[in-house]
Motif scaffolding. Structure first.
Motif, mmCIF file in Angstrom:
data_model
loop_
_atom_site.group_PDB
_atom_site.id
_atom_site.type_symbol
_atom_site.label_atom_id
_atom_site.label_comp_id
_atom_site.label_asym_id
_atom_site.label_seq_id
_atom_site.Cartn_x
_atom_site.Cartn_y
_atom_site.Cartn_z
ATOM 1 N N ASP A 185 -10.201 1.999 5.524
ATOM 2 C CA ASP A 185 -8.775 1.847 5.756
ATOM 3 C C ASP A 185 -8.020 2.321 4.513
ATOM 4 O OD1 ASP A 185 -6.401 1.101 6.934
ATOM 5 O OD2 ASP A 185 -6.746 -1.047 6.779
ATOM 6 N N GLY A 186 -7.061 3.227 4.690
ATOM 7 C CA GLY A 186 -6.289 3.760 3.582
ATOM 8 C C GLY A 186 -6.889 5.010 2.960
ATOM 9 N N GLY A 187 -8.111 5.365 3.333
ATOM 10 C CA GLY A 187 -8.805 6.512 2.759
ATOM 11 C C GLY A 187 -8.565 7.798 3.528
ATOM 12 N N THR A 188 -9.472 8.742 3.338
ATOM 13 C CA THR A 188 -9.401 10.030 4.023
ATOM 14 C C THR A 188 -10.685 10.275 4.794
ATOM 15 O OG1 THR A 188 -10.321 11.256 2.163
ATOM 16 C CG2 THR A 188 -7.920 11.018 2.220
ATOM 17 N N LEU A 189 -10.618 11.219 5.729
ATOM 18 C CA LEU A 189 -11.761 11.551 6.577
ATOM 19 C C LEU A 189 -11.709 13.036 6.896
ATOM 20 C CD1 LEU A 189 -14.108 10.842 8.561
ATOM 21 C CD2 LEU A 189 -12.341 10.377 10.254
ATOM 22 N N VAL A 237 -5.585 11.799 6.560
ATOM 23 C CA VAL A 237 -5.295 11.011 5.361
ATOM 24 C C VAL A 237 -4.675 9.678 5.763
ATOM 25 C CG1 VAL A 237 -5.010 13.055 3.906
ATOM 26 C CG2 VAL A 237 -3.023 12.075 5.051
ATOM 27 N N ASN A 238 -4.645 8.744 4.817
ATOM 28 C CA ASN A 238 -4.050 7.410 5.033
ATOM 29 C C ASN A 238 -4.578 6.761 6.312
ATOM 30 O OD1 ASN A 238 -2.450 7.690 2.701
ATOM 31 N ND2 ASN A 238 -0.918 8.831 3.866
ATOM 32 N N LEU A 239 -5.889 6.670 6.408
ATOM 33 C CA LEU A 239 -6.531 6.134 7.606
ATOM 34 C C LEU A 239 -6.098 4.695 7.886
ATOM 35 C CD1 LEU A 239 -10.136 7.430 6.935
ATOM 36 C CD2 LEU A 239 -8.598 8.222 8.736
#
Length: 145
Positions: A8-12, A71-73
């Motif tokens: 949560d809050g990361g990138t993928l 971004v901002n998962l």
């Protein structure tokens, strides 16, 4: 998929398998293939264009190899993602599906110095107690009969 456990809050970044020979466009969908679940469609060179669908959140981009970058998962990003590679008219197009789980693991709190000291002292007291019991049992006199 990079990282293999997105947070949560990361990138993928999801990179589809297969080659890019004769690929004309890539389309990414969320949950199913329909007009309302289309995230975006990327028309490849010589005339690169982007079409943004109803499922586009302004956090998604297409990168090399038709990879989808988010971004901002959020936890709502968890689910099925589908990519379609459209090829030239005489070639077969490809479709791939992947399930993504966005982890909301909370960062564990760190132990304070006092907490660690308490654990160490408790352990030592336990060891002293067991050692005292062993000494008592081995040095006491046997009962009289």
């Amino acid at each position: 998929m990079e990282p293999w456990l997105p947070m949560d809050g990361g990138t993928l970044t999801i990179t589809p398998a297969g080659g890019m020979e004769d690929v004309l466009s890539c389309s990414w969908y969320r949950r199913a293939v329909s007009d309302r679940t289309l995230i975006l469609r990327h028309q490849l060179p010589p005339k690169p264009t982007y079409y943004y669908g109803k499922a586009y959140t302004k956090r998604e981009t297409v990168r090399q190899q038709c990879s989808l970058h988010i971004v901002n998962l959020t936890r709502e990003d968890s689910g099925i993602y589908i990519v379609q590679k459209q090829r030239a008219a005489n070639l077969t197009s490809e479709e791939g599906t992947i399930f993504v789980f966005i982890s909301a693991l909370e960062q564990r709190t760190k132990l304070t110095g006092k907490a660690i000291a308490g654990i160490v002292v408790s352990g030592l007291l336990g060891i002293v107690g067991v050692a005292g019991l062993v000494v008592y049992q081995t040095t006491r006199e046997p009962p009289l009969s």
